[in-house]
Design a protein around this motif. Structure first.
Motif, PDB file in Angstrom:
ATOM      1  N   PRO A  97       0.809  -1.226   0.000  1.00  0.00           N
ATOM      2  CA  PRO A  97       0.000   0.000   0.000  1.00  0.00           C
ATOM      3  C   PRO A  97       0.840   1.272   0.000  1.00  0.00           C
ATOM      4  O   PRO A  97       0.521   2.235  -0.705  1.00  0.00           O
ATOM      5  N   GLY A  98       1.916   1.284   0.764  1.00  0.00           N
ATOM      6  CA  GLY A  98       2.789   2.455   0.790  1.00  0.00           C
ATOM      7  C   GLY A  98       3.549   2.624  -0.507  1.00  0.00           C
ATOM      8  O   GLY A  98       3.769   3.752  -0.972  1.00  0.00           O
ATOM      9  N   PHE A  99       3.937   1.497  -1.109  1.00  0.00           N
ATOM     10  CA  PHE A  99       4.654   1.554  -2.380  1.00  0.00           C
ATOM     11  C   PHE A  99       3.768   2.156  -3.465  1.00  0.00           C
ATOM     12  O   PHE A  99       4.255   2.873  -4.345  1.00  0.00           O
ATOM     13  N   SER A 100       2.476   1.859  -3.401  1.00  0.00           N
ATOM     14  CA  SER A 100       1.540   2.455  -4.361  1.00  0.00           C
ATOM     15  C   SER A 100       1.578   3.979  -4.270  1.00  0.00           C
ATOM     16  O   SER A 100       1.538   4.674  -5.293  1.00  0.00           O
ATOM     17  N   LEU A 101       1.661   4.498  -3.062  1.00  0.00           N
ATOM     18  CA  LEU A 101       1.681   5.942  -2.875  1.00  0.00           C
ATOM     19  C   LEU A 101       2.994   6.571  -3.338  1.00  0.00           C
ATOM     20  O   LEU A 101       3.044   7.758  -3.631  1.00  0.00           O
ATOM     21  N   MET A 102       4.046   5.799  -3.407  1.00  0.00           N
ATOM     22  CA  MET A 102       5.358   6.325  -3.785  1.00  0.00           C
ATOM     23  C   MET A 102       5.562   6.425  -5.292  1.00  0.00           C
ATOM     24  O   MET A 102       6.583   6.965  -5.742  1.00  0.00           O
ATOM     25  N   GLN A 103       4.628   5.926  -6.082  1.00  0.00           N
ATOM     26  CA  GLN A 103       4.894   5.751  -7.509  1.00  0.00           C
ATOM     27  C   GLN A 103       5.191   7.037  -8.258  1.00  0.00           C
ATOM     28  O   GLN A 103       6.069   7.082  -9.120  1.00  0.00           O
ATOM     29  N   GLU A 104       4.467   8.113  -7.969  1.00  0.00           N
ATOM     30  CA  GLU A 104       4.717   9.355  -8.699  1.00  0.00           C
ATOM     31  C   GLU A 104       6.125   9.880  -8.438  1.00  0.00           C
ATOM     32  O   GLU A 104       6.851  10.268  -9.366  1.00  0.00           O
ATOM     33  N   ASN A 105       6.518   9.872  -7.179  1.00  0.00           N
ATOM     34  CA  ASN A 105       7.873  10.346  -6.858  1.00  0.00           C
ATOM     35  C   ASN A 105       8.944   9.374  -7.337  1.00  0.00           C
ATOM     36  O   ASN A 105      10.069   9.782  -7.636  1.00  0.00           O
ATOM     37  N   LEU A 106       8.609   8.091  -7.404  1.00  0.00           N
ATOM     38  CA  LEU A 106       9.555   7.128  -7.978  1.00  0.00           C
ATOM     39  C   LEU A 106       9.825   7.472  -9.436  1.00  0.00           C
ATOM     40  O   LEU A 106      10.975   7.464  -9.898  1.00  0.00           O
ATOM     41  N   GLY A 107       8.765   7.800 -10.171  1.00  0.00           N
ATOM     42  CA  GLY A 107       8.933   8.202 -11.566  1.00  0.00           C
ATOM     43  C   GLY A 107       9.761   9.468 -11.699  1.00  0.00           C
ATOM     44  O   GLY A 107      10.575   9.601 -12.622  1.00  0.00           O
ATOM     45  N   PHE A 108       9.572  10.403 -10.778  1.00  0.00           N
ATOM     46  CA  PHE A 108      10.371  11.630 -10.791  1.00  0.00           C
ATOM     47  C   PHE A 108      11.845  11.304 -10.620  1.00  0.00           C
ATOM     48  O   PHE A 108      12.707  11.846 -11.311  1.00  0.00           O
ATOM     49  N   ALA A 109      12.140  10.404  -9.679  1.00  0.00           N
ATOM     50  CA  ALA A 109      13.540  10.041  -9.433  1.00  0.00           C
ATOM     51  C   ALA A 109      14.156   9.346 -10.639  1.00  0.00           C
ATOM     52  O   ALA A 109      15.351   9.521 -10.920  1.00  0.00           O
ATOM     53  N   ILE A 110      13.365   8.550 -11.345  1.00  0.00           N
ATOM     54  CA  ILE A 110      13.863   7.897 -12.555  1.00  0.00           C
ATOM     55  C   ILE A 110      14.190   8.932 -13.624  1.00  0.00           C
ATOM     56  O   ILE A 110      15.263   8.914 -14.234  1.00  0.00           O
ATOM     57  N   MET A 111      13.271   9.868 -13.839  1.00  0.00           N
ATOM     58  CA  MET A 111      13.479  10.884 -14.866  1.00  0.00           C
ATOM     59  C   MET A 111      14.612  11.832 -14.514  1.00  0.00           C
ATOM     60  O   MET A 111      15.434  12.191 -15.366  1.00  0.00           O
ATOM     61  N   ALA A 112      14.701  12.225 -13.254  1.00  0.00           N
ATOM     62  CA  ALA A 112      15.739  13.177 -12.829  1.00  0.00           C
ATOM     63  C   ALA A 112      17.060  12.490 -12.487  1.00  0.00           C
ATOM     64  O   ALA A 112      18.029  13.165 -12.146  1.00  0.00           O
ATOM     65  N   GLU A 113      17.083  11.156 -12.546  1.00  0.00           N
ATOM     66  CA  GLU A 113      18.286  10.362 -12.302  1.00  0.00           C
ATOM     67  C   GLU A 113      18.855  10.599 -10.904  1.00  0.00           C
ATOM     68  O   GLU A 113      20.003  10.988 -10.726  1.00  0.00           O
ATOM     69  N   ILE A 114      18.007  10.341  -9.919  1.00  0.00           N
ATOM     70  CA  ILE A 114      18.370  10.556  -8.525  1.00  0.00           C
ATOM     71  C   ILE A 114      18.529   9.208  -7.828  1.00  0.00           C
ATOM     72  O   ILE A 114      17.583   8.425  -7.756  1.00  0.00           O
ATOM     73  N   PRO A 115      19.710   8.889  -7.320  1.00  0.00           N
ATOM     74  CA  PRO A 115      19.916   7.615  -6.631  1.00  0.00           C
ATOM     75  C   PRO A 115      19.045   7.509  -5.377  1.00  0.00           C
ATOM     76  O   PRO A 115      18.880   8.480  -4.637  1.00  0.00           O
ATOM     77  N   ALA A 116      18.501   6.328  -5.135  1.00  0.00           N
ATOM     78  CA  ALA A 116      17.719   6.057  -3.924  1.00  0.00           C
ATOM     79  C   ALA A 116      17.482   4.560  -3.853  1.00  0.00           C
ATOM     80  O   ALA A 116      17.419   3.877  -4.887  1.00  0.00           O
TER      81      ALA A 116
END
Length: 410
Positions: free
Chosen positions: A114-133
Motif C-alpha cells: 500500500p505504501g509503495f503504491s503511494l510512492m509511484q509518482e515520486n519514484l517516476g520523478f527520481a527515474i526521470m531526474a536520475e536521482i539515486p535512492a
C-alpha cells in the motif's frame, strides 16, 4: 549469467580481551578474528547492509511487515552520524529521500504494497531526474490492505510498471538473511553507479525469519559512489552525454547550480519539446541499464547439467523449491533449479538458455501468475512452461512443489 556483486560489512566490533579458553571456543566455531555470529531477521540484515553501504539518511512511515526497518534505523542511524525522520506518509517519505539524495546523501526508505503504491509518482520523478535512492518493498497480501502479516509475491509487476511511462528499473530479490545483507549493499552500489532508484524486493517470510549471519564478511568490500563532476561549476552540464551514459551528479550546496525537473529535459536540465532531445534522453535512460545487464543481472543455477525439468523460483519460494529439487533428485528424478536474484531487468539470456535444454520449466509463485508470463515470453514455445500459483498468502511447502515436479515428469 552474472555472479553476485561484491559486498561489504559494518565496521567490526571492538576486540575484547579474552583468555585462552575463550579463544579456543571461538576457533572451534570457524570464525575468523574480528568476526561475530549474529542471529538476525531479514529486516535487521537490511538495515545493517544499508549502513555498511554508507546509507546516512532514512525517511519512512511505519507499515507491516517493513516497520522494523524503520525502527532499527531510528536507533542505528544517529549512532553513526546519519539522519532518521518519520514522515507523515509514504508520499512525503519518498520526496524526502529524493531531496536528501540531491543534497549528496545515500538515502533509502522502506515500505510495503500500500505504501509503495503511494510512492509511484515520486519514484517516476527520481527515474526521470536520475536521482539515486534505495526503496525496500516488503510484500504482504493484497490488494488494498489485504493481509498485513502474511507473505505474498503479488507486487512483482508493480515494481516494474508501477510508475507511469516507459522506463527501466533495477529490482533485486534475496532469499536468505545473509543475502539480504549483501543485496542491500548491492542495491546501493547499483543506485549510485547508474544514478537510478533501485528496489530491494522482499516478502514477509524473509523480513521476519531469523538466520545466522557472520559479520564482517569474508569477501572483499567494494563500495560504489555516484559519479561526481570534476570541472569548475561554470562548465558543469548536469545531464551531459558520455560513454558511460551516466552523467556526473553534483550535490546541491557544493556550488554547482542546476535545474531539476520531472519534465523531459535537455542536457542542462531545462524542459524541452524538441523531438531529438526527447528521444536522446529516453534512449539514454534505458540504455544505461540495458547495456549494463552483465553487471546487473544475477542468476544462480543448481543441478541443471543433467536435468530435463527445471524449477524457476525466486525469493522465499525458492527455498522451498530447492528443498523439493533435492528431494526429487534423491528419488531419481533429474530436476534443477534456477533462481534470479535480479528480477528486473528480467534475466532474458538465462531463460533462453534454459529453454534450449529443458523439456519443462515450473514457475511457482505466491501470486496468480506474474513472472511466469516473462518466462513464457522468452522461452518462445521451445519448452513447456508450467505455472504453479498460490494466492492464499501462505508459503509453498517443499512437498507441494515436489508433487508438481513428479507430476510433470511422469
Amino acid at each position: 549469467m552474472a555472479t553476485k556483486s561484491n559486498s561489504t560489512s559494518p565496521t567490526p566490533p571492538t576486540a575484547k580481551k579474552s583468555n585462552g579458553a575463550a579463544r579456543k571456543r571461538s576457533g572451534a566455531t570457524g570464525l575468523k578474528k574480528g568476526q561475530k555470529a549474529h542471529l538476525m531477521s531479514g529486516n535487521e540484515a537490511c538495515v545493517e547492509g544499508a549502513l555498511a553501504a554508507g546509507a546516512n539518511f532514512f525517511a519512512g512511515y511505519p507499515i507491516t511487515p517493513a516497520t522494523e526497518i524503520a525502527e532499527y534505523m531510528a536507533r542505528r542511524l544517529p549512532a553513526v552520524g546519519g539522519k532518521f525522520i518519520q514522515m507523515e506518509d509514504e508520499i512525503a517519505s519518498m520526496a524526502a529521500v529524493i531531496g536528501a539524495s540531491i543534497g549528496g546523501a545515500k538515502a533509502m526508505t522502506a515500505t510495503s504494497g500500500p505504501g509503495f503504491s503511494l510512492m509511484q509518482e515520486n519514484l517516476g520523478f527520481a527515474i526521470m531526474a536520475e536521482i539515486p535512492a534505495v526503496i525496500v518493498q516488503v510484500q504482504r497480501g493484497g490488494p488494498s490492505t489485504g493481509l498485513p502479516t502474511h507473505p505474498s509475491q503479488g507486487d512483482v509487476m508493480q515494481t516494474r510498471w508501477g510508475t507511469h511511462g516507459d522506463h527501466s528499473i533495477i529490482v533485486l530479490y534475496p532469499n536468505s538473511i545473509p543475502e539480504t545483507y549483501r543485496l542491500t549493499i548491492t542495491a546501493f552500489n547499483m543506485s549510485e553507479r547508474y544514478r537510478t532508484p533501485v528496489i530491494l524486493l522482499m516478502d514477509e517470510v524473509l523480513a521476519h525469519m531469523r538466520e545466522k549471519i557472520v559479520l564482517p564478511l569474508d569477501e572483499p568490500i567494494d563500495i560504489m559512489e555516484r559519479p561526481r563532476p570534476t570541472m569548475p561549476p561554470e562548465w558543469y552540464i548536469p545531464y551531459e552525454e558520455n560513454p558511460a551514459l551516466v552523467p556526473a551528479m553534483a550535490a546541491f550546496g557544493e556550488g554547482y547550480r542546476y535545474h531539476i525537473t520531472g519534465l523531459t529535459h535537455d542536457t542542462h536540465g531545462f524542459p524541452t519539446q524538441k523531438a531529438s532531445e526527447i528521444e536522446a534522453l529516453n534512449r539514454r535512460l534505458r540504455l544505461k541499464i540495458e547495456q549494463n545487464r552483465k553487471h546487473i543481472v544475477m542468476v544462480e543455477a543448481e543441478f541443471v547439467d543433467d536435468a530435463r525439468t527445471a524449477v524457476f523460483a525466486y525469493g522465499s519460494v525458492s527455498r522451498s523449491a530447492r528443498r523439493a529439487v533435492v528431494m526429487a533428485r534423491r528419488g531419481g528424478t533429474k530436476v534443477g533449479i534456477v533462481r534470479p536474484l535480479t528480477i528486473w531487468p528480467f534475466p532474458v539470456l538465462a531463460v533462453q538458455r534454459l529453454a534450449q535444454r529443458m523439456d519443462t520449466i515450473i514457475v511457482p509463485e505466491m501470486n496468480q501468475g506474474q513472472l511466469v508470463r516473462e518466462v513464457e515470453r522468452y522461452t518462445q514455445g521451445k519448452c513447456r512452461v508450467v505455472s504453479m500459483t498460490d494466492y492464499k498468502c501462505e508459503l509453498f511447502t517443499p512437498e507441494a512443489i515436489l508433487q508438481k515436479i513428479l507430476e510433470v515428469d511422469s
